[in-house]
Structures are given as C-alpha cells and as structure tokens.
Write a protein that holds these residues in place. Structure first.
Motif, PDB file in Angstrom:
ATOM      1  N   GLY A 168       7.375   3.062  22.075  1.00 56.88           N
ATOM      2  CA  GLY A 168       8.378   3.749  21.289  1.00 56.88           C
ATOM      3  C   GLY A 168       7.868   5.046  20.693  1.00 56.88           C
ATOM      4  N   PRO A 169       8.769   5.888  20.209  1.00 61.55           N
ATOM      5  CA  PRO A 169       8.376   7.182  19.644  1.00 61.55           C
ATOM      6  C   PRO A 169       7.569   7.074  18.349  1.00 61.55           C
ATOM      7  N   GLU A 170       7.607   5.883  17.721  1.00 55.55           N
ATOM      8  CA  GLU A 170       6.869   5.709  16.475  1.00 55.55           C
ATOM      9  C   GLU A 170       5.774   4.656  16.598  1.00 55.55           C
ATOM     10  N   GLY A 171       5.285   4.470  17.824  1.00 58.47           N
ATOM     11  CA  GLY A 171       4.163   3.552  18.033  1.00 58.47           C
ATOM     12  C   GLY A 171       2.919   4.003  17.282  1.00 58.47           C
ATOM     13  N   TRP A 172       2.843   5.314  17.012  1.00 59.75           N
ATOM     14  CA  TRP A 172       1.688   5.839  16.258  1.00 59.75           C
ATOM     15  C   TRP A 172       1.588   5.214  14.873  1.00 59.75           C
ATOM     16  N   ARG A 173       2.744   4.910  14.284  1.00 59.84           N
ATOM     17  CA  ARG A 173       2.739   4.338  12.932  1.00 59.84           C
ATOM     18  C   ARG A 173       2.006   2.991  12.924  1.00 59.84           C
ATOM     19  N   TYR A 174       2.282   2.159  13.903  1.00 60.23           N
ATOM     20  CA  TYR A 174       1.681   0.826  13.945  1.00 60.23           C
ATOM     21  C   TYR A 174       0.209   0.907  14.354  1.00 60.23           C
ATOM     22  N   ALA A 175      -0.142   1.908  15.169  1.00 60.54           N
ATOM     23  CA  ALA A 175      -1.547   2.111  15.534  1.00 60.54           C
ATOM     24  C   ALA A 175      -2.367   2.469  14.295  1.00 60.54           C
ATOM     25  N   ILE A 176      -1.843   3.386  13.493  1.00 59.51           N
ATOM     26  CA  ILE A 176      -2.550   3.799  12.273  1.00 59.51           C
ATOM     27  C   ILE A 176      -2.563   2.665  11.256  1.00 59.51           C
ATOM     28  N   ALA A 177      -1.449   1.965  11.119  1.00 56.43           N
ATOM     29  CA  ALA A 177      -1.403   0.840  10.177  1.00 56.43           C
ATOM     30  C   ALA A 177      -2.389  -0.249  10.585  1.00 56.43           C
ATOM     31  N   SER A 178      -2.612  -0.413  11.894  1.00 60.97           N
ATOM     32  CA  SER A 178      -3.567  -1.421  12.371  1.00 60.97           C
ATOM     33  C   SER A 178      -4.970  -1.148  11.857  1.00 60.97           C
ATOM     34  N   THR A 179      -5.349   0.141  11.755  1.00 61.54           N
ATOM     35  CA  THR A 179      -6.684   0.466  11.234  1.00 61.54           C
ATOM     36  C   THR A 179      -6.789   0.074   9.763  1.00 61.54           C
ATOM     37  N   GLY A 180      -5.684   0.203   9.026  1.00 62.34           N
ATOM     38  CA  GLY A 180      -5.677  -0.235   7.630  1.00 62.34           C
ATOM     39  C   GLY A 180      -5.831  -1.733   7.506  1.00 62.34           C
ATOM     40  N   VAL A 181      -5.187  -2.473   8.412  1.00 63.97           N
ATOM     41  CA  VAL A 181      -5.314  -3.935   8.412  1.00 63.97           C
ATOM     42  C   VAL A 181      -6.757  -4.335   8.695  1.00 63.97           C
ATOM     43  N   ILE A 182      -7.381  -3.674   9.673  1.00 64.88           N
ATOM     44  CA  ILE A 182      -8.779  -3.965  10.009  1.00 64.88           C
ATOM     45  C   ILE A 182      -9.684  -3.704   8.802  1.00 64.88           C
ATOM     46  N   ALA A 183      -9.472  -2.563   8.110  1.00 62.82           N
ATOM     47  CA  ALA A 183     -10.286  -2.237   6.936  1.00 62.82           C
ATOM     48  C   ALA A 183     -10.114  -3.289   5.844  1.00 62.82           C
ATOM     49  N   LEU A 184      -8.881  -3.733   5.649  1.00 62.14           N
ATOM     50  CA  LEU A 184      -8.601  -4.729   4.608  1.00 62.14           C
ATOM     51  C   LEU A 184      -9.279  -6.060   4.934  1.00 62.14           C
ATOM     52  N   ILE A 185      -9.176  -6.498   6.177  1.00 61.04           N
ATOM     53  CA  ILE A 185      -9.807  -7.762   6.582  1.00 61.04           C
ATOM     54  C   ILE A 185     -11.327  -7.669   6.486  1.00 61.04           C
ATOM     55  N   TYR A 186     -11.882  -6.527   6.957  1.00 61.50           N
ATOM     56  CA  TYR A 186     -13.340  -6.404   6.957  1.00 61.50           C
ATOM     57  C   TYR A 186     -13.907  -6.293   5.548  1.00 61.50           C
ATOM     58  N   SER A 187     -13.105  -5.799   4.608  1.00 61.24           N
ATOM     59  CA  SER A 187     -13.576  -5.724   3.224  1.00 61.24           C
ATOM     60  C   SER A 187     -13.916  -7.119   2.689  1.00 61.24           C
ATOM     61  N   VAL A 188     -13.129  -8.111   3.083  1.00 64.77           N
ATOM     62  CA  VAL A 188     -13.381  -9.491   2.664  1.00 64.77           C
ATOM     63  C   VAL A 188     -14.592 -10.056   3.410  1.00 64.77           C
ATOM     64  N   ILE A 189     -14.647  -9.796   4.717  1.00 68.02           N
ATOM     65  CA  ILE A 189     -15.775 -10.281   5.521  1.00 68.02           C
ATOM     66  C   ILE A 189     -17.093  -9.722   4.984  1.00 68.02           C
ATOM     67  N   TYR A 190     -17.106  -8.418   4.685  1.00 65.04           N
ATOM     68  CA  TYR A 190     -18.336  -7.774   4.200  1.00 65.04           C
ATOM     69  C   TYR A 190     -18.782  -8.383   2.871  1.00 65.04           C
TER      70      TYR A 190
END
Length: 492
Positions: A168-190
C-alpha cells in the motif's frame, strides 16, 4: 577480566555484554535513520516540498549534540543498564509519532525528538569500558561502535523491502513503526540481560552531577572554552531553520532560539563552576589528577573522523552520480550502491582501529589514521569524470578505512582518561563528531565537492598537530570507592 583472549562466538561474561550493547546501539541507529531510505515516499504521502525534506534532515541531527552531553551525565549517574533501556523505550514514542504523522509539523516535531536516540552510542562506551581491561578495550569499543553504527546501513537496506511487504501507499508507516516496536521490546530484554559492572567491581560515579570534574583552574577555563563550539553549532542549525535558511522558523522564533541557546550556555558555565569550585580550592593529589587536554584533543580528532563520515556519507551518492553520470552512464541507484562502501567499512575498520591501538599504542595509531584520512580526502578531491569508477570506489573505501579506524582509535582512549566520568567524556567527544558533521555539510553548501574534500583534508592536518600533544595512557588511574579506599585501574 584479565584474559587477553576475546572469543566473539561466546555469549557469556564480558562478550555477552559486548554483543548486547552493540545490538542496542544498532537498534538505536536503525530508529534514528529509519526515515532516510523512505524519505521520497514519505514526502509524496504528505505533499512535502524539497525545502521541507531538507528541514527534516537537519532536524534529525539537531538534538543529538546536547543529547549526547545529557546522556553522558545520566549514564555516569544511573549506570548504562538503566539509561540504555530507558532511552530505547522513550525513543520509541517519537518513532511512533513520526510513523503516524499526518502533517509536516507533526513529522518535524517527531524527527527533532528522535535526534535524542542518536545519543545511545555514549551509553555503551561506558558499559564496554567497565567490562573490558585496557589491553582489550580498543577492539571491544571498536566492535561496539563499528557493528552498532552499521544500523544506519541496515535501515537503508531493510526498510524499503519491509514497506513493500506491508504494501500500500502507506506501508512506510508500518515499516517505521516496526523499528519502534523493536526498540521497545529490546529495552526490556537489555534491562534484564546485563549488569553495569562485572561481579565484585565498583561502578564509580561523579561526586556531583551536571558537569565534568576537572583537576586544575586552567582546565576549568579550557573546559568552558571547549563548550563554546557546541552552542555555536546549535546556533548555526537554528540559522539553517530560520528565514535565511529553509524558513521553518520565523524571525521572532529564531531569535528566541538564539537567546535560549546562549542562556543554556551560561547556565552550563554556572554548572561547570559549581561542580568544580569546592574541590579546586584545595590541592588535589597527583594520583587523582587528569589533564583535560586529553578530552579536548579527542574532541578535535572525533570532529575530523566521525564528523567527516557523517558529511561524506550524506553527499557521496550525489557526488558519484554527478561525476560519472554522463561520462560513465552511472544511474542514481548505482551511485548509491557505490557510495555505500564508505559506510560498510564500519564493520571492519572501526574494530581494526581499536585493535591496532591496543597492539601498537594509542597515540601512534591515532596519528597514522588521521594522516591517512587527510591524504585520502586530498586524493578524493582530485576525482573527476575522467577517472575510472573502480579506482574512485577503491580510493573512497581506503579513505573510509582510515576515517573509521580513527574513530576506533579515539574511543580506544576515551575509557582510559577518568573512569567515573567516562560517560560524560564520551558524550562530549561524541557531540563534537556531530559538530563536525554540521560544519562540513555547511561548508559543502557553499563550495564544490572537490573543495569540500580539501577543507576536510586541511582540517585533519590541524587535528594531526593537536594529537601530537596527547599523552599516551600508561600506569594506573585512581578511583575512590565508597568506603574511602583507593582502587588503581591499569591503563596499559
């Protein structure tokens, strides 16, 4: 701790800390640069002009300069585990704001706030310095910096594909949001996977927070003077955003920013004096003294090394395209691929620079690397349309090796100055890297690429002279434990 063997295939002890920390840095850089490969589709979605695109690129680095200073203070006070975890978690918020922005103003605010996550680099410098002995700290810091820094290249490679997968034309939004999800999850792991120091070791903290402690009145003045370029660069960034630049800020708002920046400078001077005035009134034992010139020289060295990398990585694809498009038929995509070699060298050059520093001496190594990068940029200034593309790329990658090996050599020395202030020292040195990037890109906006390369080569010679006045770390560094006993930390 004293073992000279570094088994990178291990995931226990100090090697586990190294791997966990470079991955935290890697993720922070993915988040920090997640906009770059998707910028054109973002601009199309929100109907952005070319000046608004340039504004986003400026805002991405604007907050990183003061953020590295602030993060340096926080990591020395609260420890790397809590600080890195908090930064990744909090940094995910503006990442989500950017992903789902519906106007340029929302996008600009989120990008400005995301500059703070670029300061994550500072945290791992203190963490790695706590876990590795002096004879290994160079290669360990080099691996941390080089592999973590590769996050920007990984974002460029992975996010366009991820956006296509979402579709879709706004697939970029979910790609960028995915990096935020990864950062949030890794903050707990770290947080649950690391500790600030090896078992039984003391985490030394500054006696007062808010500024670095110095050990002589002359160093106090020197420290204040070395803060001026940081605020001058923020002033320059404000000018770029003013009506004289890209016109994001009105004249009145720009003036308010100018006033605010220099009020902060004088407040910083007050904090520097406040932190240091009491202990400078009494003689300081020689074993507790350090020379601030060590920090100042490393500031200049990192301005040249990382500062030039930031600037060159930004302009190299367009430089290759404009130079070889007509004579060799190079496309914009091909130019980008050719230029990517500069960033790819981080994987080996920065750890290599740290290893060479450990093996052959810090001062000698840094001298050779800065001399090499000066020569490299001088030769890059000679590149023209008649050159072989292959030769131009090889020269670029050779220059990149010296640039990034120099970065490794700088941070092979940072943890060996004063342990309890490693975060603040790393913060200031790191901030000077961003200062260099802003200054060199500003120069590029007024001159040709060949002259731009010559300016960097000339500035490197000035840094080369400064490096000759640095003292090779040797002997021991003294730190005082909570019970008053003195611990001697080996430096070579």
């Amino acid at each position: 701790m004293s073992s000279s063997h570094l088994n990178l295939l291990s995931f226990s002890g100090k090697t586990k800390i190294l791997h966990m920390s470079w991955m935290a840095f890697f993720i922070s850089f993915v988040v920090w640069f997640n906009h770059a490969p998707l910028m054109m589709v973002i601009a199309k979605t929100l109907g952005m002009s070319s000046s608004e695109i340039k504004t986003i690129l400026i805002l991405n680095v604007a907050l990183t300069i003061p953020a590295r200073i602030v993060i340096g203070i926080l990591v020395d006070k609260f420890g790397p585990k809590r600080t890195y975890s908090a930064l990744l978690a909090v940094g995910s918020i503006p990442c989500f704001m950017f992903a789902f922005a519906t106007s340029f103003e929302q996008l600009a605010l989120a990008r400005f706030l995301l500059g703070f996550i670029g300061a994550g680099f500072v945290i791992g410098i203190r963490m790695v310095g706590e876990w590795f002995p002096a004879k290994q700290v160079g290669i360990a810091e080099g691996i941390y910096g080089g592999w973590g820094n590769f996050g920007s290249a990984a974002a460029a490679m992975a996010l366009p594909t991820l956006a296509l997968i979402y579709g879709g034309p706004e697939g970029w939004r979910y790609a960028i949001a995915s990096t935020g999800v990864i950062a949030l999850i890794y903050s707990v792991i770290y947080f649950f996977s690391v500790s600030d120091t090896p078992k039984g070791s003391t985490y030394f903290k500054p006696k007062k927070a808010g500024a670095m402690e110095v050990t002589s009145i002359w160093d106090l003045f020197f420290y204040i003077v070395m803060n001026i370029p940081l605020y001058a660069t923020l002033t320059l960034l404000t000018w770029k955003l003013s009506p004289e630049g890209v016109s994001l800020l009105s004249n009145f708002t720009a003036i308010c920013f100018y006033i605010g920046i220099w009020i902060l400078f004088f407040y910083n001077v007050y904090k520097i004096v406040h932190v240091n005035e009491e202990h400078l009134q009494h003689p300081i034992d020689k074993i507790h003294q350090y020379k601030f010139k060590q920090v100042a020289i490393l500031d200049l060295a990192y301005l040249i090394t990382f500062g030039s990398e930031l600037a060159v990585v930004s302009m190299l694809p367009m430089f290759f395209f404009e130079t070889f498009h007509e004579s060799k038929g190079i496309s914009m995509v091909e130019a980008g691929l050719l230029a990517s070699g500069f960033a790819f060298m981080n994987l080996v050059a920065r750890p290599g620079g740290g290893w060479i520093s450990d093996k052959f001496g810090r001062k000698l190594s840094l001298t050779i690397f800065i001399l090499g990068l000066s020569s490299g940029y001088f030769l890059m200034a000679q590149i023209n349309a008649e050159w072989s593309v292959t030769l131009a790329v090889i020269l670029t990658m050779c220059c990149s090796f010296f640039v990034q090996a120099g970065e490794g050599a700088v941070f092979a020395m940072v943890p060996l100055i004063k342990r309890r202030m490693t975060g603040q020292i790393a913060g200031m040195v790191g901030a000077y890297g961003n200062v260099g990037g802003v200054l060199f890109l500003t120069v590029l906006s007024f001159v040709s690429p060949s002259f731009f390369f010559m300016v960097i080569a000339g500035a490197a010679l000035f840094a080369l002279i400064a490096v000759q006045f640095i003292d090779e770390p040797k002997g021991h560094m003294a730190e005082v434990q909570e019970d008053g006993t003195v611990e001697m930390i080996e430096l070579n």
